[in-house]
Scaffold this motif. Structure first.
Motif, PDB file in Angstrom:
ATOM      1  N   THR A  49       0.830  -1.185   0.000  1.00 58.56           N
ATOM      2  CA  THR A  49       0.000   0.000   0.000  1.00 58.56           C
ATOM      3  C   THR A  49       0.874   1.247   0.000  1.00 58.56           C
ATOM      4  O   THR A  49       2.043   1.194   0.412  1.00 58.56           O
ATOM      5  N   ILE A  50       0.287   2.353  -0.473  1.00 58.74           N
ATOM      6  CA  ILE A  50       1.018   3.607  -0.529  1.00 58.74           C
ATOM      7  C   ILE A  50       0.066   4.751  -0.216  1.00 58.74           C
ATOM      8  O   ILE A  50      -1.093   4.731  -0.603  1.00 58.74           O
ATOM      9  N   SER A  51       0.578   5.738   0.487  1.00 62.23           N
ATOM     10  CA  SER A  51      -0.215   6.915   0.808  1.00 62.23           C
ATOM     11  C   SER A  51      -0.264   7.854  -0.397  1.00 62.23           C
ATOM     12  O   SER A  51       0.455   7.674  -1.383  1.00 62.23           O
ATOM     13  N   ARG A  52      -1.089   8.877  -0.291  1.00 63.25           N
ATOM     14  CA  ARG A  52      -1.262   9.787  -1.414  1.00 63.25           C
ATOM     15  C   ARG A  52       0.045  10.466  -1.805  1.00 63.25           C
ATOM     16  O   ARG A  52       0.358  10.622  -2.975  1.00 63.25           O
ATOM     17  N   SER A  53       0.796  10.883  -0.812  1.00 65.84           N
ATOM     18  CA  SER A  53       2.057  11.574  -1.090  1.00 65.84           C
ATOM     19  C   SER A  53       3.167  10.611  -1.502  1.00 65.84           C
ATOM     20  O   SER A  53       4.203  11.025  -2.011  1.00 65.84           O
ATOM     21  N   SER A  99     -10.268   5.813   0.169  1.00 65.75           N
ATOM     22  CA  SER A  99     -10.342   7.167   0.693  1.00 65.75           C
ATOM     23  C   SER A  99      -9.559   7.280   2.005  1.00 65.75           C
ATOM     24  O   SER A  99      -9.342   8.382   2.515  1.00 65.75           O
ATOM     25  N   ALA A 100      -9.152   6.149   2.527  1.00 66.35           N
ATOM     26  CA  ALA A 100      -8.284   6.153   3.700  1.00 66.35           C
ATOM     27  C   ALA A 100      -6.863   6.548   3.289  1.00 66.35           C
ATOM     28  O   ALA A 100      -6.529   6.564   2.110  1.00 66.35           O
ATOM     29  N   SER A 101      -6.047   6.826   4.258  1.00 61.75           N
ATOM     30  CA  SER A 101      -4.667   7.237   3.961  1.00 61.75           C
ATOM     31  C   SER A 101      -3.904   6.126   3.246  1.00 61.75           C
ATOM     32  O   SER A 101      -3.121   6.382   2.326  1.00 61.75           O
ATOM     33  N   TYR A 102      -4.115   4.916   3.686  1.00 62.51           N
ATOM     34  CA  TYR A 102      -3.536   3.724   3.071  1.00 62.51           C
ATOM     35  C   TYR A 102      -4.208   2.542   3.752  1.00 62.51           C
ATOM     36  O   TYR A 102      -4.948   2.732   4.733  1.00 62.51           O
ATOM     37  N   GLY A 103      -3.958   1.335   3.280  1.00 63.90           N
ATOM     38  CA  GLY A 103      -4.629   0.213   3.920  1.00 63.90           C
ATOM     39  C   GLY A 103      -4.028  -1.126   3.561  1.00 63.90           C
ATOM     40  O   GLY A 103      -3.527  -1.316   2.445  1.00 63.90           O
ATOM     41  N   VAL A 104      -4.093  -2.038   4.483  1.00 63.26           N
ATOM     42  CA  VAL A 104      -3.576  -3.390   4.273  1.00 63.26           C
ATOM     43  C   VAL A 104      -4.681  -4.425   4.169  1.00 63.26           C
ATOM     44  O   VAL A 104      -4.404  -5.603   3.934  1.00 63.26           O
ATOM     45  N   THR A 105      -5.921  -4.013   4.346  1.00 63.15           N
ATOM     46  CA  THR A 105      -7.038  -4.954   4.269  1.00 63.15           C
ATOM     47  C   THR A 105      -7.986  -4.577   3.135  1.00 63.15           C
ATOM     48  O   THR A 105      -8.195  -3.401   2.839  1.00 63.15           O
ATOM     49  N   GLU A 106      -8.557  -5.604   2.526  1.00 65.68           N
ATOM     50  CA  GLU A 106      -9.465  -5.392   1.405  1.00 65.68           C
ATOM     51  C   GLU A 106     -10.615  -4.470   1.758  1.00 65.68           C
ATOM     52  O   GLU A 106     -11.027  -3.646   0.924  1.00 65.68           O
TER      53      GLU A 106
END
Length: 122
Positions: A49-53, A99-106
């Motif tokens: 996963t990766i954040s927006r920035s 829409s979350a910052s990042y995530g590891v779950t589906e």
């Protein structure tokens, strides 16, 4: 939001492939991105996963040090560079946006690409 993943294909062990995921539509609320993969008969599993920035990334142990995620927000595109491919990397790869910052779950992901097949031979 429509996500289109491409770049999969056939590779030999040790080769590299680069996947891309092009987003279109109302992408302004999509912040975090991620890649998952799935083999037939098994659940889809988290890869990275990766954040927006791009400042925050998190990798599954199975790909740490071999796969690298990046993004180009101006092009609304997510990338996955896959190096040192192994036969066990064979799977259908899915990109996703949240829409979350990042995530590891589906469950955190709102939109999914259609999947692109990666097949690695030994």
């Amino acid at each position: 939001v429509l996500l289109v993943a491409y770049g999969g294909g056939l590779a030999q062990a040790g080769d590299s492939l680069r996947l891309s995921c092009q987003a279109s539509g109302s992408t302004e609320n999509m912040t975090g991105g991620g890649w998952f993969r799935q083999v037939p008969g098994k659940r889809r599993v988290f890869i990275v996963t990766i954040s927006r920035s791009g400042g925050i990334t998190y990798y599954a142990d199975s790909v740490q040090g071999r796969f690298f995620i990046s993004r180009d927000n101006a092009k609304h595109t997510l990338y996955l560079e896959m190096d040192k491919l192994r036969p066990e990397d064979t799977a259908t790869y899915f990109c996703a946006a949240t829409s979350a910052s990042y995530g590891v779950t589906e469950s955190l992901y709102d939109y999914w690409g259609q999947g692109t097949q990666v097949t690695v031979s030994s």
